[in-house]
Design a protein around this motif. Structure first.
Motif, PDB file in Angstrom:
ATOM      1  N   ALA A   1       0.877   3.156   8.887  1.00  0.00           N
ATOM      2  CA  ALA A   1       1.510   4.433   9.222  1.00  0.00           C
ATOM      3  C   ALA A   1       2.261   5.023   8.035  1.00  0.00           C
ATOM      4  N   ASP A   2       2.869   4.182   7.212  1.00  0.00           N
ATOM      5  CA  ASP A   2       3.621   4.694   6.064  1.00  0.00           C
ATOM      6  C   ASP A   2       2.688   5.347   5.049  1.00  0.00           C
ATOM      7  N   VAL A   3       1.543   4.735   4.816  1.00  0.00           N
ATOM      8  CA  VAL A   3       0.565   5.338   3.899  1.00  0.00           C
ATOM      9  C   VAL A   3       0.064   6.659   4.477  1.00  0.00           C
TER      10      VAL A   3
ATOM     11  N   PHE B   1       0.800  -1.226   0.000  1.00  0.00           N
ATOM     12  CA  PHE B   1       0.000   0.000   0.000  1.00  0.00           C
ATOM     13  C   PHE B   1       0.835   1.281   0.000  1.00  0.00           C
ATOM     14  N   PRO B   2       1.954   1.371   0.731  1.00  0.00           N
ATOM     15  CA  PRO B   2       2.798   2.562   0.576  1.00  0.00           C
ATOM     16  C   PRO B   2       3.329   2.720  -0.846  1.00  0.00           C
ATOM     17  N   LEU B   3       3.622   1.621  -1.525  1.00  0.00           N
ATOM     18  CA  LEU B   3       4.076   1.705  -2.913  1.00  0.00           C
ATOM     19  C   LEU B   3       2.972   2.276  -3.797  1.00  0.00           C
ATOM     20  N   ILE B   4       1.742   1.812  -3.575  1.00  0.00           N
ATOM     21  CA  ILE B   4       0.612   2.332  -4.345  1.00  0.00           C
ATOM     22  C   ILE B   4       0.411   3.823  -4.063  1.00  0.00           C
TER      23      ILE B   4
ATOM     24  N   ALA C   1       0.166  10.365   2.756  1.00  0.00           N
ATOM     25  CA  ALA C   1      -1.049  11.161   2.590  1.00  0.00           C
ATOM     26  C   ALA C   1      -0.915  12.529   3.242  1.00  0.00           C
ATOM     27  N   ALA C   2      -0.228  12.594   4.372  1.00  0.00           N
ATOM     28  CA  ALA C   2      -0.072  13.867   5.089  1.00  0.00           C
ATOM     29  C   ALA C   2       0.765  14.862   4.304  1.00  0.00           C
ATOM     30  N   ARG C   3       1.628  14.380   3.412  1.00  0.00           N
ATOM     31  CA  ARG C   3       2.466  15.279   2.615  1.00  0.00           C
ATOM     32  C   ARG C   3       1.771  15.748   1.345  1.00  0.00           C
ATOM     33  N   GLY C   4       0.534  15.346   1.149  1.00  0.00           N
ATOM     34  CA  GLY C   4      -0.168  15.662  -0.092  1.00  0.00           C
ATOM     35  C   GLY C   4      -0.433  17.148  -0.271  1.00  0.00           C
TER      36      GLY C   4
ATOM     37  N   TRP D   1      -8.516   2.315   1.904  1.00  0.00           N
ATOM     38  CA  TRP D   1      -8.459   1.030   1.188  1.00  0.00           C
ATOM     39  C   TRP D   1      -7.611   0.023   1.962  1.00  0.00           C
ATOM     40  N   HIS D   2      -6.568   0.502   2.641  1.00  0.00           N
ATOM     41  CA  HIS D   2      -5.786  -0.416   3.472  1.00  0.00           C
ATOM     42  C   HIS D   2      -6.656  -0.974   4.598  1.00  0.00           C
ATOM     43  N   GLU D   3      -7.467  -0.127   5.211  1.00  0.00           N
ATOM     44  CA  GLU D   3      -8.393  -0.603   6.236  1.00  0.00           C
ATOM     45  C   GLU D   3      -9.354  -1.635   5.664  1.00  0.00           C
ATOM     46  N   ARG D   4      -9.834  -1.368   4.467  1.00  0.00           N
ATOM     47  CA  ARG D   4     -10.826  -2.254   3.848  1.00  0.00           C
ATOM     48  C   ARG D   4     -10.260  -3.649   3.609  1.00  0.00           C
TER      49      ARG D   4
END
Length: 371
Positions: free
Chosen positions: A281-283, A237-240, A287-290, A271-274
């Motif tokens: 945490a990496d995802v 997921f971090p790669l995605i 996301a926080a840097r978006g 989506w990771h939760e799903r």
């Protein structure tokens, strides 16, 4: 008391050992880049000094990064300069020079500018003054004009600046709720406006491409495999999320003042939760840097579920819609929920995007100048 301009302008094509270009670059535009490239063609080493005041709304670090990206062969450095500008006051000159010399301590033998103060600046550096296109005939643009109307001066900006200024709109939602349809419809709507808007970009969902490849790889081993047999690892997921973000940044630099994205790194957190039942945490850090500005949440209500071979979560759609809504609100992201038939959703989305664009870019004024 006024200063004395004693250094004559250089008119012949001398090649210098170390030249200097100095400016606010708030923001950098085609005229600035012309000045830098002209200087670079006439020196062995070029330093570009970016000076920013604390009152200005674009951080110094961003301007330095933009100039380094466009001029990788120049030595780009930055300095905070909160001293009022008064080119008639020698004491003010002395204060500015203390800032400049601290940032550029090496000897300079040429100062390239397009400004009337260039001669005095060069004299104080003990260097030749080289004036480049002072009438702005090659590129009739100024940073003041860009700040006043970024859309009207969009073509005067390089990709790193456009990427930073583009308003990024994300369409997100549960499975089979029309996110792709909406993102593409918005892209076409703004492209139809013509002019600079004709270059409006659409960023597809990288997670779908990733999923298609996973299913294809599984079917290469087991031809009878279907989507229910595909499993995900948390490290994917971090790669995605990062690839989605990278694709977004590239499209923003190439496009118009608005960018439409079919999902983003923030959506990837849900989506990771799903799929894996909890956060990553990496995802979340990605996301926080978006740099997104508006999220459009496609509601699942009264939207038929269509199984396209990569979907199996119809029963999870209410939960996902609520998770998106909860997390968008909790994290303070600006969002609008899209419901009803497609035409109604599109009208709601366009109104929200137009309102975002109408707010402008909010540049603060630089320190006033006295000449």
């Amino acid at each position: 008391m006024t200063t004395h301009m004693t250094t004559p302008k250089t008119t012949h094509a001398t090649t210098y050992k170390h030249a200097l270009v100095l400016g606010k670059f708030y923001p950098p535009h085609a005229g600035h880049h012309h000045l830098v490239r002209t200087a670079q063609s006439r020196c062995e080493r070029l330093t570009v000094l970016v000076c920013a005041s604390s009152a200005e709304s674009v951080p110094l670090a961003d301007r330095v990064a933009w100039m380094r990206a466009v001029h990788p062969d120049a030595d780009v450095v930055g300095a905070v300069d909160d001293i009022p500008v008064d080119t008639t006051d020698p004491d003010v000159w002395d204060a500015h020079m203390a800032v400049f010399l601290a940032a550029v301590p090496a000897p300079v033998d040429a100062v390239f500018t397009s400004e009337a103060y260039g001669d005095e600046l060069a004299r104080r550096f003990g260097a030749d003054s080289v004036c480049v296109d002072p009438q702005r005939t090659a590129f009739p643009v100024s940073a003041t004009a860009v700040r006043a109307d970024p859309v009207g001066r969009w073509d005067c900006l390089e990709p790193p600046v456009r990427a930073a200024l583009a308003r990024r709109v994300v369409v997100l939602g549960a499975e089979s709720t029309g996110t792709t349809t909406m993102a593409r419809a918005l892209t076409e709507h703004y492209r139809a406006r013509g002019g600079v808007w004709a270059r409006t970009q659409y960023v597809p969902e990288y997670g779908r491409e990733f999923s298609e490849r996973k299913l294809a790889a599984l079917r290469a081993e087991r031809p009878d495999a279907d989507w229910a047999d595909v499993t995900f690892a948390t490290g994917e997921f971090p790669l995605i999320a990062q690839r989605q973000t990278d694709n977004e940044d590239a499209a923003a630099g190439a496009g118009s003042p608005v960018l439409f994205c079919d999902t983003d790194a923030f959506a990837t957190t849900i989506w990771h939760e799903r799929y894996l039942g909890g956060p990553n945490a990496d995802v979340a850090r990605i996301a926080a840097r978006g740099a997104q500005h508006l999220w459009l949440l496609t509601d699942h209500a009264r939207v038929p579920f269509e199984d396209d071979g990569l979907r199996d979560g119809e029963h999870l759609r209410p939960w996902m819609t609520q998770r998106f809504r909860t997390e968008l609100a909790r994290t303070g992201r600006r969002f609008v929920t899209l419901g009803g038939p497609h035409e109604e959703r599109l009208a709601t989305a366009v109104a929200a995007v137009d309102a975002l664009l109408a707010e402008g870019w909010g540049f603060t004024d630089p320190l006033p100048e006295k000449r």
